[in-house]
Design a protein around this motif. Sequence first.
Motif: not given
Lengths: 291, 379
Positions: A69-78, A171-178
Amino acid sequence: MWEFFARSLEASTIFTLAALGELINQRSGILNVGIEGVMLFGATLGFIAAQLSESYLLGFVVAIAIGGLLGLMHGFFSVTLGADQVVVGMGIWILGFGLTTYIGNPYTGPLGMDRIPTISGLSPFFYLGLVLVLVTWFVLSKTSLGLRIRSVGENPAVAEVSGISVARTRYLCVMVGGMLGGFGGAVYSLFYNPVWNYNFLMGWGFIALALVFFSTWNPWILLGGSLLFGTLWQLSLNPQLVLPGVMSRYLWRTVPFVTTIIVLLIMASKWFRIRWGAAKPEALGVPYLKE
Amino acid sequence: MRLGRYELKLEKRLTVSGWEAASISILAILFALALFSIIFVLAGINPLLAYREILSYAFANPFGLPPTINRFIFLLLCSFAFIIPFRAGLWNIGMAGQFYVGALAAFGVLYAFGGKVSRSADLPAEIVIPLMLLGAAVGGGVLGGIAGFLRGKLNINEIVVTMMLNFIAYWLVALMIKEGGAFMNPGGRGESFELPASVHAPLVSNVPFTLLLALGFAIYLYFLFARTKIGYQIRAHGLSPAAAQYAGVSTVKISILVFVVGGALAGMAGYHYFAAVPGVYKIARNYGYFGDLAFYGIICGLISLANPLAAIPVALLFAGLTVGGRFVQGQLSIGFGVDYALLGVLMITLVAFQFFYRYRLVLAKGPELEETVDVGVFR
């Protein structure tokens, strides 16, 4: 000595997981300087979930979910809003640092569950980490998905033109990263040191960030770096096991951090710079917005 | 999105006027406080009551006001430690470490003058106090300078370096004040020896003189950025290091300069908290808590859009909220760490609001022309 070795591998597993997540992030061109915050969230919420439900599995699931979720949040902002990625990363770190201190405080103390069994004396997560490094390396360098991720990280405009959805890939990458960051945090709080304490990570996430720079975005070098830092961390906690009577224990605690700076210094050498420059994802940290 | 006869749409801003930026920042703070009331609601407390308690304790209570002012001085100095490098496009998140080393250096000076021997030692205040302050500035400045040098000369990521230096400094304080360290309190309570009464910092109507120092720096820095050549060079470097370099601004020089000055101010915050605040006068056992609070400097600097004068009201508000927050924690029996949670909520709200510095919501259509200035902070 064997125990020191085993503990070092456990510590390095946490570095491996968190840094591997960040590596995947960065390969797609997204810089997340807030992994420490993701790890703190994963560690704290995973700890609470495991303690309340008395189930390790649920703890890890919660940790991975909050990381994602935090990864997705980072994705949403960036990705979607195209914000400055350093500001967003700092936001996630401080959010994690501040909020987990408040949320976790009533749970201060040991986890109070049977320890997760080891496999032939070593942490089961160590084997899992090895597998994940192998999988990441394979996906990134041998599959078409990996090619997509790398092309998005190198030149998003060109990737977009050739039919790759930059936003979806990132988005996929930030989610997996998170998820990997949250998992790494939970390995800390549920296995490595199952005691909740305020701001217990003390810089693991930032060292993991430095490790990614150090690895020249290569999972195998990253693995080597985590082994080095896992061992150093363990040594700094228990110097008497290996080098009794050398330096005060407080000075030992600074060793991983001093070493990080030294490693970064070595990386500033010309030999390293050339390789580093060649390996660096070209679009790293640059917001990409479709016009 | 359509609302009746009007259309609501997003429009890209090219520039933001000073007032627009200020109103976005104020909205961000209000939004964060509204979001934060969830924590009070979850604890079963009326948020309005909680905020009233917090603010009245912090600003209108004879016991609450002095800690608020002392916290304000500390936060303002930490904000400058963030703002100065940020104007040059660099991130100093090492204010905690610079604060620790500043405190250590100040006590080092005191130690050299024999301040550890006895609390009643009669030391020449007019020499020792300026030297302690100078020592704190030098200590913080050196630690900042390391990051600035590595960034400017070798292009090493300053975020990682300043964070590593924070932890190094944290353990150095432990080394000095615990388990037989040179600054250890003879009573062995895990804190430093106490400041002799003769060198307690002078008070101006019960407030340490560091208040004047911090406010003076706010004005000085404002003019430095607005009016001087070096201020202009720093801003140019912040907008585009490459272009600035082309125009003859040295990246190395600017990086080192902003980090040394920023670090020196955070170092002085170390002097302020442990040698000037009445009732403390020693490096406290929970010095790490103050180091954590130093991170409020990041938010304060971002919300004030790196404007040293705008940082004054923001730092004052955050000082009140943290001091009052700690108070209501006990008063209303909320969990520990309200001030930490607020830190997190403020920061993430600010990140979300960053969007509005670049876009605006417009009702109806037709672009209006306005006199605008480029704040040049959120590029």
